[in-house]
Write a protein that holds these residues in place. Structure first.
Motif, PDB file in Angstrom:
ATOM      1  N   VAL A 195       0.842  -1.195   0.000  1.00  0.00           N
ATOM      2  CA  VAL A 195       0.000   0.000   0.000  1.00  0.00           C
ATOM      3  C   VAL A 195       0.878   1.247   0.000  1.00  0.00           C
ATOM      4  CG1 VAL A 195      -1.666   1.348   1.334  1.00  0.00           C
ATOM      5  CG2 VAL A 195      -1.970  -1.125   1.117  1.00  0.00           C
ATOM      6  N   LEU A 196       1.909   1.229   0.850  1.00  0.00           N
ATOM      7  CA  LEU A 196       2.792   2.397   0.937  1.00  0.00           C
ATOM      8  C   LEU A 196       3.537   2.617  -0.377  1.00  0.00           C
ATOM      9  CD1 LEU A 196       4.187   1.967   4.556  1.00  0.00           C
ATOM     10  CD2 LEU A 196       2.563   3.692   3.730  1.00  0.00           C
ATOM     11  N   TYR A 197       3.995   1.500  -0.968  1.00  0.00           N
ATOM     12  CA  TYR A 197       4.713   1.614  -2.238  1.00  0.00           C
ATOM     13  C   TYR A 197       3.785   2.221  -3.300  1.00  0.00           C
ATOM     14  CZ  TYR A 197       6.539   0.379  -6.771  1.00  0.00           C
ATOM     15  OH  TYR A 197       6.956   0.453  -8.072  1.00  0.00           O
ATOM     16  N   GLU A 198       2.555   1.718  -3.337  1.00  0.00           N
ATOM     17  CA  GLU A 198       1.612   2.197  -4.338  1.00  0.00           C
ATOM     18  C   GLU A 198       1.276   3.670  -4.096  1.00  0.00           C
ATOM     19  OE1 GLU A 198       1.042   0.371  -6.949  1.00  0.00           O
ATOM     20  OE2 GLU A 198      -0.097   2.040  -7.809  1.00  0.00           O
ATOM     21  N   ARG A 199       1.126   4.026  -2.824  1.00  0.00           N
ATOM     22  CA  ARG A 199       0.854   5.431  -2.477  1.00  0.00           C
ATOM     23  C   ARG A 199       1.985   6.321  -3.002  1.00  0.00           C
ATOM     24  NH1 ARG A 199       0.857   9.733  -2.335  1.00  0.00           N
ATOM     25  NH2 ARG A 199       0.218  11.338  -0.861  1.00  0.00           N
ATOM     26  N   HIS A 200       3.204   5.838  -2.830  1.00  0.00           N
ATOM     27  CA  HIS A 200       4.356   6.608  -3.291  1.00  0.00           C
ATOM     28  C   HIS A 200       4.336   6.757  -4.816  1.00  0.00           C
ATOM     29  CE1 HIS A 200       8.404   8.149  -3.619  1.00  0.00           C
ATOM     30  NE2 HIS A 200       8.653   7.215  -4.527  1.00  0.00           N
ATOM     31  N   SER A 201       4.041   5.652  -5.503  1.00  0.00           N
ATOM     32  CA  SER A 201       4.157   5.725  -6.966  1.00  0.00           C
ATOM     33  C   SER A 201       2.966   6.476  -7.591  1.00  0.00           C
ATOM     34  CB  SER A 201       4.328   4.338  -7.570  1.00  0.00           C
ATOM     35  OG  SER A 201       3.119   3.648  -7.564  1.00  0.00           O
ATOM     36  N   GLN A 202       1.818   6.517  -6.900  1.00  0.00           N
ATOM     37  CA  GLN A 202       0.690   7.277  -7.456  1.00  0.00           C
ATOM     38  C   GLN A 202       0.909   8.784  -7.312  1.00  0.00           C
ATOM     39  OE1 GLN A 202      -2.743   6.064  -8.455  1.00  0.00           O
ATOM     40  NE2 GLN A 202      -2.268   3.888  -8.353  1.00  0.00           N
ATOM     41  N   GLY A 203       1.686   9.181  -6.353  1.00  0.00           N
ATOM     42  CA  GLY A 203       2.103  10.582  -6.251  1.00  0.00           C
ATOM     43  C   GLY A 203       1.054  11.527  -5.696  1.00  0.00           C
ATOM     44  N   HIS A 204       1.447  12.789  -5.592  1.00  0.00           N
ATOM     45  CA  HIS A 204       0.558  13.845  -5.109  1.00  0.00           C
ATOM     46  C   HIS A 204      -0.215  14.401  -6.285  1.00  0.00           C
ATOM     47  CE1 HIS A 204      -0.494  18.062  -4.092  1.00  0.00           C
ATOM     48  NE2 HIS A 204      -0.745  17.533  -2.915  1.00  0.00           N
ATOM     49  N   ARG A 205      -1.537  14.501  -6.182  1.00  0.00           N
ATOM     50  CA  ARG A 205      -2.342  14.790  -7.370  1.00  0.00           C
ATOM     51  C   ARG A 205      -3.252  15.998  -7.236  1.00  0.00           C
ATOM     52  NH1 ARG A 205      -0.719  11.963 -11.941  1.00  0.00           N
ATOM     53  NH2 ARG A 205       0.212  10.027 -11.212  1.00  0.00           N
ATOM     54  N   THR A 206      -3.282  16.633  -6.099  1.00  0.00           N
ATOM     55  CA  THR A 206      -4.221  17.738  -5.932  1.00  0.00           C
ATOM     56  C   THR A 206      -3.748  18.958  -6.721  1.00  0.00           C
ATOM     57  OG1 THR A 206      -4.739  16.896  -3.745  1.00  0.00           O
ATOM     58  CG2 THR A 206      -5.450  19.135  -4.229  1.00  0.00           C
ATOM     59  N   MET A 207      -4.669  19.570  -7.440  1.00  0.00           N
ATOM     60  CA  MET A 207      -4.300  20.688  -8.320  1.00  0.00           C
ATOM     61  C   MET A 207      -3.927  21.932  -7.512  1.00  0.00           C
ATOM     62  SD  MET A 207      -7.933  22.097  -9.737  1.00  0.00           S
ATOM     63  CE  MET A 207      -8.306  20.589 -10.593  1.00  0.00           C
ATOM     64  N   ALA A 208      -3.120  22.789  -8.130  1.00  0.00           N
ATOM     65  CA  ALA A 208      -2.664  23.996  -7.444  1.00  0.00           C
ATOM     66  C   ALA A 208      -3.760  25.065  -7.395  1.00  0.00           C
ATOM     67  CB  ALA A 208      -1.432  24.562  -8.146  1.00  0.00           C
ATOM     68  N   TRP A 209      -4.630  25.062  -8.387  1.00  0.00           N
ATOM     69  CA  TRP A 209      -5.678  26.059  -8.480  1.00  0.00           C
ATOM     70  C   TRP A 209      -6.591  26.025  -7.266  1.00  0.00           C
ATOM     71  CZ3 TRP A 209     -11.031  26.359  -9.059  1.00  0.00           C
ATOM     72  CH2 TRP A 209     -11.527  27.553  -9.612  1.00  0.00           C
ATOM     73  N   PRO A 210      -7.103  27.113  -6.722  1.00  0.00           N
ATOM     74  CA  PRO A 210      -7.073  28.471  -7.273  1.00  0.00           C
ATOM     75  C   PRO A 210      -5.832  29.305  -6.915  1.00  0.00           C
ATOM     76  CG  PRO A 210      -8.530  28.400  -5.387  1.00  0.00           C
ATOM     77  CD  PRO A 210      -8.036  27.003  -5.580  1.00  0.00           C
ATOM     78  N   ASP A 211      -4.941  28.779  -6.058  1.00  0.00           N
ATOM     79  CA  ASP A 211      -3.749  29.570  -5.734  1.00  0.00           C
ATOM     80  C   ASP A 211      -2.785  29.611  -6.916  1.00  0.00           C
ATOM     81  OD1 ASP A 211      -4.765  30.017  -3.207  1.00  0.00           O
ATOM     82  OD2 ASP A 211      -3.901  28.155  -2.429  1.00  0.00           O
ATOM     83  N   GLY A 212      -2.626  28.469  -7.584  1.00  0.00           N
ATOM     84  CA  GLY A 212      -1.755  28.400  -8.757  1.00  0.00           C
ATOM     85  C   GLY A 212      -2.583  28.367 -10.032  1.00  0.00           C
ATOM     86  N   ASP A 213      -1.948  27.904 -11.114  1.00  0.00           N
ATOM     87  CA  ASP A 213      -2.635  27.870 -12.405  1.00  0.00           C
ATOM     88  C   ASP A 213      -3.704  26.773 -12.435  1.00  0.00           C
ATOM     89  OD1 ASP A 213      -1.203  29.924 -13.461  1.00  0.00           O
ATOM     90  OD2 ASP A 213       0.378  28.616 -14.273  1.00  0.00           O
ATOM     91  N   PRO A 214      -4.782  26.992 -13.214  1.00  0.00           N
ATOM     92  CA  PRO A 214      -5.733  25.903 -13.408  1.00  0.00           C
ATOM     93  C   PRO A 214      -5.112  24.815 -14.281  1.00  0.00           C
ATOM     94  CG  PRO A 214      -6.349  27.802 -14.754  1.00  0.00           C
ATOM     95  CD  PRO A 214      -5.165  28.220 -13.944  1.00  0.00           C
TER      96      PRO A 214
END
Lengths: 261, 513
Positions: free
Chosen positions: A4-23
């Motif tokens: 589970v931990l390995y898979e969590r690592h490989s799926q990565g961080h996915r939350t978009m930066a918007w509205p603070d960053g670009d859409p």
């Protein structure tokens, strides 16, 4: 556990930066806010109005496009002899009144935020109950998607809750079928005041493809009062999120075009 | 004895003169139906009533014979009542309730004759339950002489849920008869989503017809859109270009991938296994975005058009799609394999909500839910249409009929859909993508079948002497399968309802029309 931990690592961080960053970049063929260049229209031409499946376009002296009826399809574009109609990449389309959805060459008047008192109540915590009243499961799906890690609705204090008793408002999809009208009213009445109502998608705003069919009610207006209209068939999740954040006063960029567009 | 003259067969998307459909005496019709569905070697694709000028109703039956790739069409005229076909042909049970509701015709001896959508009868002054125009017609209002199924006895209690549910989901009403936590019986009442689509299609095609198809069940826009376009093309004697078929096939498999991936995540969510729930929620969007790359809309709206497709895939887009498919597939594999390798997940999936094979056969379950009971059927192979005539996808089955099977068949199908899309993108035919689909053949009948992600989608159209639709019948896979969910819940814990419901993930609006 390690898997589970390995898979969590490989799926990565996915939350978009918007509205603070670009859409996020939307596809080139994405059909956002439509624009009509009426100066290109030949005298007396009614091709687009006649092709439109929901009669969203009217040509009576001036040309009007009702975004509340628009299915964002390609029928008018294919019918137009002069390429006068095109879709932009602008996903910002939510408004506060039904009249604001009728475009006649002016810029779309995007949704203002709630008044100060309501913003104090809901601005940092908005709990919504969803009711599908004849929705086809596309609007529902793109509301649901706001709960995924990509959009992470919870970071804005907005949650979709299980009971109207826990809710500050309703987010409604579908043309309001006769068979759901009573259930919708009951759900609305079960929410403690003050409460807000959000209509998502062409069906909830005007009946959409089902406008003027018997056995439905041409949308939410007339059944319960609406505070925010989010057009589309279905609206892109970015359009829905943008609308919610505008209502809460979390985005205030007026009606300026998006950078680079 | 079967007489050849009593049978008319056709293939997928191939029109017939309406006058050629054999109209049998009712007894012969009923007998033929039993014979054709005997041993469950065939399925009942459609059974519907068409009104006649004298207030009688013509019943049309469309049965499919998977091994031969053929549909059999026959008809019989009935008055305001006839002996129920369900008694000897259980697959007819839901169809007969629909016919009764639409045309006020009573199938006498039907074991559970209740409305399925709660609208007024379309036959003037005739209602199968004797309701007057003043009587309220609404889901939840049981017509006189009917009631919810009830179990009585000590400690038996009833749980009623819906139409408004806890999640973001369409409305339906579920009645459980329980003994403690144990469910004896589940009755499912639908109709809340009824938008009157079939009635609006009559007199078409017109500028709204295709949009009704794309919103019949919005998560199956490509599946229903393709079934409709096959009707239009068949009746106009036009063959869509091969490249258009390939693009439709890619879109149909992307639709399957999005829904199957989302469902694996939702199943994980319902048993509290958050890693896969969270990964698949995002990945479902990746498949939808791949569809949007092709046509601009995440649900494939405006892509499939009578005569072909509206949008082409050029070389650079094909390359970009390949890249996205590989990347999403890697992550879906990781997310899905966590399920099968986690004992706590498997303990919740296995032996939960089992539908025995004989029950699935008798009730005619279709699609992924049927294949999870070992039913080796898939319209992409059995009634090949479009690009599937040239490129076959192996059929995925499992034999246990439980939540695990319904999850695992999805995973098998995901892998095969990915392989199919890869192949298609590498070898897109070099034709154009659109032909004109002109006027329709008059006085005809056509059967069009596709395999949507839930299962067999069947559309049947009849045209009048002007080549307009005089009748249009839509059978969404959910129409066959809702009863399967009710069967799955028997003798299960009521707390397992969400995971079972998700394992079927049936369409409310696709059923309610």
């Amino acid at each position: 556990m390690l898997k589970v931990l390995y898979e969590r690592h490989s799926q990565g961080h996915r939350t978009m930066a918007w509205p603070d960053g670009d859409p996020p970049k939307l596809p080139d063929r994405y059909r956002g806010l439509p624009v009509i260049d009426a100066s290109k229209c030949p005298e007396g031409c009614r091709e687009c109005a006649e092709a439109c499946p929901t009669d969203a376009i009217t040509v009576n002296g001036s040309m009007k496009l009702d975004l509340g009826r628009c299915l964002f399809c390609t029928d008018c574009i294919d019918a137009c002899p002069e390429e006068a109609i095109e879709y932009t990449q602008d996903f910002r389309q939510a408004v506060r009144t039904r009249e604001d959805l009728v475009l006649d060459g002016e810029a779309l008047r995007l949704a203002d935020s709630l008044d100060e008192k309501s913003r104090k109540l809901f601005g940092h915590s908005l709990q919504l109950r969803q009711v599908s009243a004849g929705g086809c499961n596309a609007c529902e799906a793109d509301i649901n998607v706001l709960g995924t890690i990509v959009f992470d609705l919870g970071r804005f204090g907005i949650h979709l809750v299980a009971s109207p008793r826990h809710a500050d408002g309703l987010i409604i999809t579908g043309p309001v079928t006769d068979n759901m009208k009573l259930a919708l009213k009951k759900t609305y009445n079960a929410i403690p005041a003050p409460k807000i109502v959000i209509a998502v998608g062409a069906c909830a705003i005007s009946g959409g493809p089902f406008v003027d069919n018997p056995v439905q009610n041409n949308g939410v207006d007339g059944v319960v009062p609406v505070d925010l209209y989010i057009p589309g068939c279905p609206p892109h999740p970015m359009t829905i999120l943008d609308g919610l954040l505008r209502l809460l006063g979390r985005i205030e960029d007026g009606s300026q075009p998006l950078a680079g567009k | 004895m079967t007489q050849v003259a009593e049978q008319l067969t056709t293939t997928n998307g191939c029109p017939l003169p309406l006058a050629d459909v054999p109209v049998l005496p009712f007894d012969a019709f009923a007998e033929q139906l039993v014979e054709q569905l005997q041993g469950n070697s065939s399925g009942l694709s459609a059974l519907f009533g068409v009104p006649r000028s004298d207030l009688s109703v013509r019943l049309y039956a469309v049965t499919n014979r998977a091994t031969a790739g053929l549909f059999t069409v026959m008809a019989a005229d009935v008055g305001d009542r006839y002996p129920s076909l369900t008694v000897n042909t259980p697959q007819a049970h839901w169809f007969e309730r629909e016919i009764a509701e639409q045309w006020g015709v009573v199938p006498e001896g039907h074991p559970w004759l209740k409305p399925i959508r709660f609208h007024r009868s379309y036959a003037d002054g005739r209602d199968a339950w004797g309701r007057s125009p003043d009587d309220e017609v609404l889901p939840g209002v049981q017509p006189a002489g009917t009631d919810y199924f009830k179990v009585r006895g000590e400690e038996v209690h009833e749980v009623a849920v819906g139409p408004v549910h806890a999640g973001v989901i369409e409305p339906g009403h579920f009645r459980f008869q329980c003994h403690g936590e144990n469910v004896f019986s589940l009755e499912i009442e639908l109709g809340f989503q009824h938008r009157g689509i079939e009635r609006q299609l009559i007199g078409g095609p017109d500028k709204r017809s295709l949009h009704f198809m794309e919103t019949l069940a919005g998560d199956t826009s490509v599946g229903h859109g393709t079934a409709y376009c096959q009707i239009r093309e068949g009746l106009a004697d036009v063959e869509a270009p091969l490249r258009a078929h390939a693009i439709r096939g890619i879109a149909m498999e992307l639709e399957r991938l999005a829904n199957h991936t989302g469902d694996l995540g939702a199943l994980a969510q319902d048993i509290g296994f958050l890693p896969t729930a969270s990964f698949c929620g995002r990945l479902r969007g990746d498949w939808l975005n791949a569809t949007a790359l092709i046509c601009g809309n995440r649900f494939g709206r405006s892509l499939v058009r009578p005569g072909g497709v509206r949008f082409d895939i050029d070389a650079s887009m094909a390359h970009e799609l390949q890249r996205r498919v590989e990347s999403a597939f890697r992550d879906v594999s990781g997310a899905a394999n966590l399920l099968w390798n986690t004992p706590t997940v498997m303990a919740r999936f296995e032996d939960c909500g089992e539908v025995p094979r004989h029950v699935a056969d008798d009730l005619g379950l279709v699609g992924m839910a049927g294949r999870a009971c070992g039913i080796d059927r898939d319209a992409r192979r059995d009634f090949p249409f479009g690009i599937y005539r040239f490129h076959q996808i192996p059929v995925s089955t499992w034999h246990t009929g439980d939540v695990f099977a319904r999850a695992y068949v999805r995973w098998l199908e995901i892998q095969r859909s990915v392989r199919f899309i890869r192949d298609q993108l590498r070898s897109l035919p070099g034709t154009d993508i659109q032909r004109d689909a002109g006027p329709l053949r008059p006085d005809s009948l056509i059967v069009s079948v596709t395999e949507g992600w839930r299962g067999e989608i069947c559309h049947v159209a009849l045209t009048d002497s002007d080549g307009r639709f005089s009748h249009y019948k839509v059978v969404d896979p959910s129409f066959h399968n809702w009863i399967g969910l009710a069967m799955a819940l028997r003798n299960q814990e009521i707390s397992d309802f969400p995971v079972n419901n998700k394992s079927f993930n049936l369409s409310y609006c696709g059923h309610d029309l």
